[in-house]
Enzyme design. Structure first.
Site, PDB file in Angstrom:
ATOM      1  N   PRO A 100      70.904 -55.026 -75.037  1.00 38.02           N
ATOM      2  CA  PRO A 100      71.634 -55.845 -76.022  1.00 38.02           C
ATOM      3  C   PRO A 100      71.309 -57.327 -75.838  1.00 38.02           C
ATOM      4  O   PRO A 100      71.274 -57.818 -74.710  1.00 38.02           O
ATOM      5  CB  PRO A 100      73.113 -55.558 -75.698  1.00 38.02           C
ATOM      6  CG  PRO A 100      73.101 -54.269 -74.943  1.00 38.02           C
ATOM      7  CD  PRO A 100      71.806 -54.239 -74.191  1.00 38.02           C
ATOM      8  N   GLU A 140      59.309 -47.282 -59.316  1.00 34.43           N
ATOM      9  CA  GLU A 140      58.186 -47.713 -60.162  1.00 34.43           C
ATOM     10  C   GLU A 140      57.183 -48.461 -59.294  1.00 34.43           C
ATOM     11  O   GLU A 140      55.973 -48.456 -59.547  1.00 34.43           O
ATOM     12  CB  GLU A 140      58.777 -48.643 -61.226  1.00 34.43           C
ATOM     13  CG  GLU A 140      58.039 -48.729 -62.497  1.00 34.43           C
ATOM     14  CD  GLU A 140      58.819 -49.560 -63.519  1.00 34.43           C
ATOM     15  OE1 GLU A 140      60.017 -49.864 -63.309  1.00 34.43           O
ATOM     16  OE2 GLU A 140      58.197 -49.925 -64.522  1.00 34.43           O
ATOM     17  N   ASP A 178      56.797 -45.036 -73.091  1.00 31.49           N
ATOM     18  CA  ASP A 178      57.320 -46.256 -72.458  1.00 31.49           C
ATOM     19  C   ASP A 178      57.377 -47.405 -73.475  1.00 31.49           C
ATOM     20  O   ASP A 178      58.438 -47.759 -73.959  1.00 31.49           O
ATOM     21  CB  ASP A 178      56.457 -46.649 -71.251  1.00 31.49           C
ATOM     22  CG  ASP A 178      57.201 -47.557 -70.281  1.00 31.49           C
ATOM     23  OD1 ASP A 178      58.407 -47.757 -70.460  1.00 31.49           O
ATOM     24  OD2 ASP A 178      56.558 -48.061 -69.326  1.00 31.49           O
TER      25      ASP A 178
END
Ligand code: 5GP
Length: 346
Positions: A101, A204, A286
């Site tokens: 957001p 990651e 992704d």
């Protein structure tokens, strides 16, 4: 590639801003150039073409440029529409989009942003043959207060009169070199109590302590990337144990990992290790725009690198159904749809 295009696919790891096509970015650049006189990058500079690479840090700079371009509600509506239409025309039948957001002073609040995305989703589901759900993203580089705020918004829209069926969970993403996910565990606990599912970017980059701490909580529903989890790709037996124990599906994004250099070559991708373990993996894009790809191309890359048969590709589509953040009833309906489409595919 033709067969991969025909496959009825499920996309579970797509960041909205990173999914913008060249065409959409060009439109944004042109409309920005009408308003300001600055040197802006050409569209090609915000995408990473086949064979080209950029570090993760450089990718995060690209997101900065894209965020600069998305500074009003009209643009938010248009990019959401474009992205959904592009996934639909790639024969994606079910899409879980995720986005952080955002607010721009005097132009949009985070609530405006979310409602505009949700409204566009409702509109596009009416005219395209696709089901779309939304995850709100917690950006780990923005700090814990921002994460609580995102959770609050997710709770609000999960019970919203019009949009309640669209929000299905939270994503935790952002620059993995920033902050420590362990600090976010209280937010994740609260999210689960409210019935939100959790898709979390884990390992990651190598970070065993953080990954272990998050996995041990048992709160995770799906793992994004998980590059350094399997012992054969720089992880450990303990990490493997938790992923198997909780039977956590992995969202794997081949082009993204190779182009960012966290995986050397497609052939070295950790997907191979998980397939050997017979562990559920989901092929995802992704950021299809930034990495200049599509879900069909990711399936194709995967098929070529790991010598997958048509049956094995079909299986990948079916496996993804169970990993969606939907009710059991909705999953059954989606499974039926995928099975039917697969019949006409072969
Ligand atoms: P947005 O949330 O603005 O719709 O999508 C872009 C954002 O998603 C980025 O700013 C970043 O926080 C997150 N993101 C996109 N791709 C990746 C990725 O490969 N790894 C991580 N950790 N975060 C990503």
């Amino acid at each position: 590639l033709t067969y991969c295009k025909r496959l009825p696919k499920i996309e579970l790891h797509a960041h909205l801003t990173g999914s913008l096509s060249d065409e959409t970015v060009l439109k944004l650049l042109n409309s920005k150039l009408k308003c300001v006189h600055v040197n802006l990058p050409k569209s090609a500079e915000v995408t990473i073409r086949r064979g080209h690479r950029r570090t993760l840090e450089e990718c995060f700079q690209i997101f900065g440029i894209l965020h600069y371009l998305i500074d009003n509600l009209e643009t938010v509506k248009n990019i959401t529409r474009d992205v959904i239409q592009e996934f639909a025309s790639d024969n994606v039948k079910y899409l879980e989009l995720r986005t952080t957001p955002k607010s721009v002073p005097n132009k949009m609040t985070k609530k405006d942003y979310i409602e505009t995305v949700l409204e566009a989703i409702l509109q596009e589901m009416k005219t395209n043959c696709i089901t779309v759900r939304l995850l709100l993203s917690i950006d780990r580089s923005r700090g814990i207060d921002d994460a609580w705020n995102t959770l609050q918004l997710a709770k609000e829209y999960k019970t919203h009169e019009i949009y309640k069926n669209l929000i299905c969970g939270l994503d935790v993403s952002g620059n993995p070199a920033c902050g420590n996910l362990t600090n976010y565990i209280p937010v994740l606990e609260e999210a689960k109590k409210c019935g939100l599912k959790l898709a979390i970017h884990l390992a990651e980059i190598p970070n065993e302590a953080e990954t272990l701490a998050v996995l041990r909580t048992g709160l995770v529903d799906r793992i994004g990337h998980g590059t350094f989890i399997h012992p054969s790709s720089g992880g450990s037996q303990e990490l493997l144990y938790y992923v198997q124990h909780y039977h956590l599906p992995l969202e794997l994004c081949l082009s993204s990992n190779v182009k960012c250099g966290t995986v050397k070559n497609i052939e070295d991708h950790h997907l191979a290790h998980w397939r050997k373990e017979n562990h559920p993996v989901i092929i995802c894009t992704d950021d299809k725009g930034v990495f200049s790809t599509s879900l069909s191309e990711e399936f194709h890359l995967c098929a070529e690198a790991f010598n997958l048969s048509q049956n094995e590709l079909n299986e990948l589509c079916i496996t993804a159904v169970e990993a969606t953040f939907q009710s059991q009833h909705e999953k059954q309906k989606l499974a039926q749809l995928i099975q039917n489409e697969l019949k006409s595919c072969t």
